[in-house]
Design an enzyme around this catalytic site. Structure first.
Site, PDB file in Angstrom:
ATOM      1  CB  ALA A 240      -0.982   0.021   1.165  1.00  9.59           C
ATOM      2  CB  ALA A 241       4.389   2.064  -0.668  1.00 11.78           C
ATOM      3  CG  ASP A 243      -3.417   2.087  -2.524  1.00 12.67           C
ATOM      4  OD1 ASP A 243      -3.568   2.473  -3.702  1.00 12.67           O
ATOM      5  OD2 ASP A 243      -3.659   0.928  -2.150  1.00 12.67           O
TER       6      ASP A 243
END
Length: 294
Positions: A240-241, A243
């Site tokens: 999720a970096a 996002d």
């Protein structure tokens, strides 16, 4: 206000030494259920980065629905327009090997029932200062939401699929990673991919992981693409970096930041996130981002 029209999934994560082959059974070492989905992830990231966020989407009437709703609300996201529909919520079944490799099966559930944001959701999108979208919802729903926005539309084209002109006509900024950019444009070189994207949308950011990001705009970078390097940190978990980056970028842009400053702010948020495990659990709050940049 930032609106997010996207998916909310419960991630069912099993950790094993090696993923099983067909017909094989293995014993895992751990299991976690983690609220996720690219839409929900970006909403949480934006809220923690200091934005006022409203989420438009759907969950099921199963046990996961209240958990997903609660996770968003707990992060400060307005869930007034998060519908509950009959049937299961979306889930992602994830197998993570000790090597870090993973395989994922996404079952859309409630997400797949959406054909658009609905009347109330459309009004919320129209009233917001920006709209974040991804492609984990049916394409017809994404296009319908894009048409509701009177303000900048930011699209994360993941998973990478052919993008219809009627969607791109409504997009102001597209933010693929380098692999998605290559799949969309046919160009493996990020600079060529960026140029191809700018033929279709006014602005584009191609994220390059530890190598930073490339940014281009038809009017904002007449001299060519701008490279913003990543902050040098030791990554523990990159989940999720991307996002986190997009959510923070939307906040910085909504506050009137110049492109380079907004990209630096978003890069700082992503750098903080990769130093912790998990998706939403790793996303930094505004105070941490500001402190990192000072």
């Amino acid at each position: 206000m930032i609106s997010v029209f996207g998916s909310a999934n419960m991630d069912l994560v099993a950790y094993v030494a090696k993923a099983p082959g067909l017909g094989e059974t293995v014993t895992g070492r751990a299991f976690r259920t983690v609220p996720g989905g690219k839409g929900a992830n970006q909403a949480v990231a934006a809220a923690r980065a200091g934005g006022r966020v409203v989420f438009v989407g759907a969950v099921g009437d199963d046990a996961f629905g209240p958990e997903l709703r609660g996770a968003l609300a707990g992060a400060g996201v307005d869930v007034t327009h998060l519908r509950t529909v009959p049937g299961p919520s979306g889930i992602a079944h994830i197998v993570v090997e000790d090597s870090g490799a993973n395989s994922i099966i996404v079952v859309p559930g409630a997400n797949g029932t959406l054909t658009g944001p609905g009347e109330a959701g459309a009004a919320a999108i129209a009233a917001a200062g920006a709209l974040l979208m991804q492609l984990e919802l049916p394409m017809e729903a994404v296009i319908a939401a894009a048409r509701c926005a009177d303000t900048p539309v930011i699209l994360t084209p993941a998973p990478a699929v052919p993008l219809p002109a009627e969607l791109l006509d409504a997009v102001d900024l597209i933010v693929p990673n380098e692999h998605e950019a290559a799949a969309i444009t046919g160009h493996d070189d990020p600079r060529r991919a960026l140029s191809a994207l700018l033929e279709r949308v006014p602005e584009a950011v191609v994220t390059l992981g530890a190598r930073g990001v490339l940014y281009g705009g038809r009017e904002t970078t007449p001299g060519g693409p701008v490279h913003v390097p990543a902050f040098p940190v030791t990554a523990v978990d990159t989940t999720a970096a991307g996002d986190t980056f997009v959510g923070a970028l939307a906040v910085a842009r909504s506050e009137g930041g110049e492109p380079a400053a907004a990209l630096r702010f978003a890069s700082a948020a992503a750098a903080l996130s990769v130093q912790r495990e998990g998706a939403t659990t790793s996303m930094p709050h505004r105070a941490a981002i500001d402190a990192f940049l000072t």
